[in-house]
Design an enzyme around this catalytic site. Structure first.
Site, short mmCIF file in Angstrom:
data_model
loop_
_atom_site.label_atom_id
_atom_site.label_comp_id
_atom_site.label_asym_id
_atom_site.label_seq_id
_atom_site.Cartn_x
_atom_site.Cartn_y
_atom_site.Cartn_z
N GLY A 52 1.05 -1.11 0.13
CA GLY A 52 -0.05 0.14 0.18
C GLY A 52 1.03 1.24 0.00
O GLY A 52 2.11 1.16 -0.49
N GLU A 53 0.25 2.41 0.67
CA GLU A 53 1.18 3.46 0.69
C GLU A 53 1.74 3.60 2.21
O GLU A 53 1.12 3.87 2.96
CB GLU A 53 0.59 4.74 0.44
CG GLU A 53 1.11 5.96 -0.11
CD GLU A 53 2.01 6.36 0.71
OE1 GLU A 53 3.26 6.85 0.72
OE2 GLU A 53 1.29 7.31 1.88
N CYS A 84 6.21 -5.32 0.81
CA CYS A 84 6.25 -3.86 0.12
C CYS A 84 6.35 -3.00 1.38
O CYS A 84 7.15 -2.87 1.95
CB CYS A 84 5.32 -3.63 -0.98
SG CYS A 84 5.82 -2.50 -1.87
N ILE A 143 6.54 -3.70 -7.28
CA ILE A 143 5.90 -2.47 -7.60
C ILE A 143 6.29 -1.48 -6.91
O ILE A 143 6.15 -1.20 -5.57
CB ILE A 143 4.31 -2.79 -7.54
CG1 ILE A 143 3.72 -3.95 -8.30
CG2 ILE A 143 3.82 -1.38 -7.93
CD1 ILE A 143 2.42 -4.52 -8.25
N ARG A 144 7.26 -0.44 -7.24
CA ARG A 144 7.77 0.80 -6.58
C ARG A 144 8.18 0.29 -5.32
O ARG A 144 7.84 0.64 -4.30
CB ARG A 144 6.50 1.76 -6.40
CG ARG A 144 6.26 2.44 -7.59
CD ARG A 144 5.36 3.84 -7.53
NE ARG A 144 4.20 3.53 -6.95
CZ ARG A 144 3.19 2.91 -7.57
NH1 ARG A 144 2.95 2.70 -8.69
NH2 ARG A 144 1.93 2.60 -6.73
N HIS A 179 5.68 -8.71 -3.62
CA HIS A 179 4.21 -8.95 -3.51
C HIS A 179 3.76 -10.13 -3.81
O HIS A 179 3.19 -10.86 -4.77
CB HIS A 179 3.09 -8.04 -4.53
CG HIS A 179 3.36 -6.64 -4.05
ND1 HIS A 179 2.33 -5.91 -3.32
CD2 HIS A 179 4.14 -5.67 -4.47
CE1 HIS A 179 2.62 -4.70 -3.30
NE2 HIS A 179 3.78 -4.48 -3.93
N GLU A 181 1.47 -11.85 -2.68
CA GLU A 181 -0.12 -12.12 -2.66
C GLU A 181 -0.51 -12.10 -4.31
O GLU A 181 -1.62 -12.01 -4.81
CB GLU A 181 -0.58 -11.25 -1.94
CG GLU A 181 -0.92 -9.73 -2.50
CD GLU A 181 0.48 -8.86 -2.38
OE1 GLU A 181 0.48 -7.83 -2.55
OE2 GLU A 181 1.31 -9.53 -1.63
#
Length: 198
Positions: A52-53, A84, A143-144, A179, A181
């Protein structure tokens, strides 16, 4: 057996589905609960921090009073897995981006993180990753992604890319920059479940 997924923000449903699949693969049962408020963490036998963020996640778990419960769960030996943004939250320290945004960190692991370790040109990528507890490469989705830039003596490095640590373990806490998941390979979730069922 009860597994809690921090559900304030991020890939919550994907982690719930992956845990359900991993449990079915091993013929085990557990209740999976999503955590948005204080009071649920102490009832769990294992915890998952989704992606998430990270700045938002850190702020919200602090506001909801969940952060103290997570720290207490760590001290009690409850298995915890962060992916992440979840990896970032497990850290004791961060880079200048973490400091500039006043990112709330839980300090569950003796690690320092770089929040955007792979730069903008590699915001998303997949790679066959050698992970120490697996006997064949794992298709890791980044992802980032963050990375661990420093690891204390008690931290076991599980995987690296170009000298950047992307998976680590310390005591009852697991942290992955990718990730798990978002793949059909349940081996990372199985490794987490091994901590609960063994």
């Amino acid at each position: 057996m009860r597994i809690g997924v921090i559900a304030i923000q991020g890939d919550v449903s994907e982690h719930v589905e992956s845990l359900e699949r991993a449990l079915a693969e091993r013929g085990a049962t557990a209740e999976i609960v999503t955590i948005k408020n204080k009071g649920i963490v102490p009832t769990c036998d294992g915890l998952v921090f989704p992606g998430g963020e990270s700045t938002t996640l850190g702020r919200l778990i602090l506001r909801e009073g969940i952060d103290a419960e997570i720290k207490d769960a760590k001290e009690k030996g409850i298995p915890i897995m962060g992916t992440c943004a979840g990896l970032i939250l497990t850290a004791k320290a961060g880079d200048s981006q973490v400091e500039k945004t006043h990112q709330h960190l839980l300090g569950l692991m003796d690690i320092r993180v770089n929040r955007n370790a792979f730069g903008r040109q590699f915001q998303s990528f997949e790679v066959g990753l050698d992970v120490s507890f697996l006997d064949s490469p794992y298709n890791a989705v980044f992802i980032r992604a963050p990375a661990i830039t420093e690891a204390g003596e008690g931290v076991k490095v599980l995987a690296s890319i170009d000298g950047k640590i992307v998976a680590a373990e310390q005591d009852n806490v697991l942290a992955f920059a990718f990730h798990p998941e978002l793949t059909d390979d349940m081996r990372v979730h199985q490794y987490f479940l091994d901590k609960l069922f063994n």
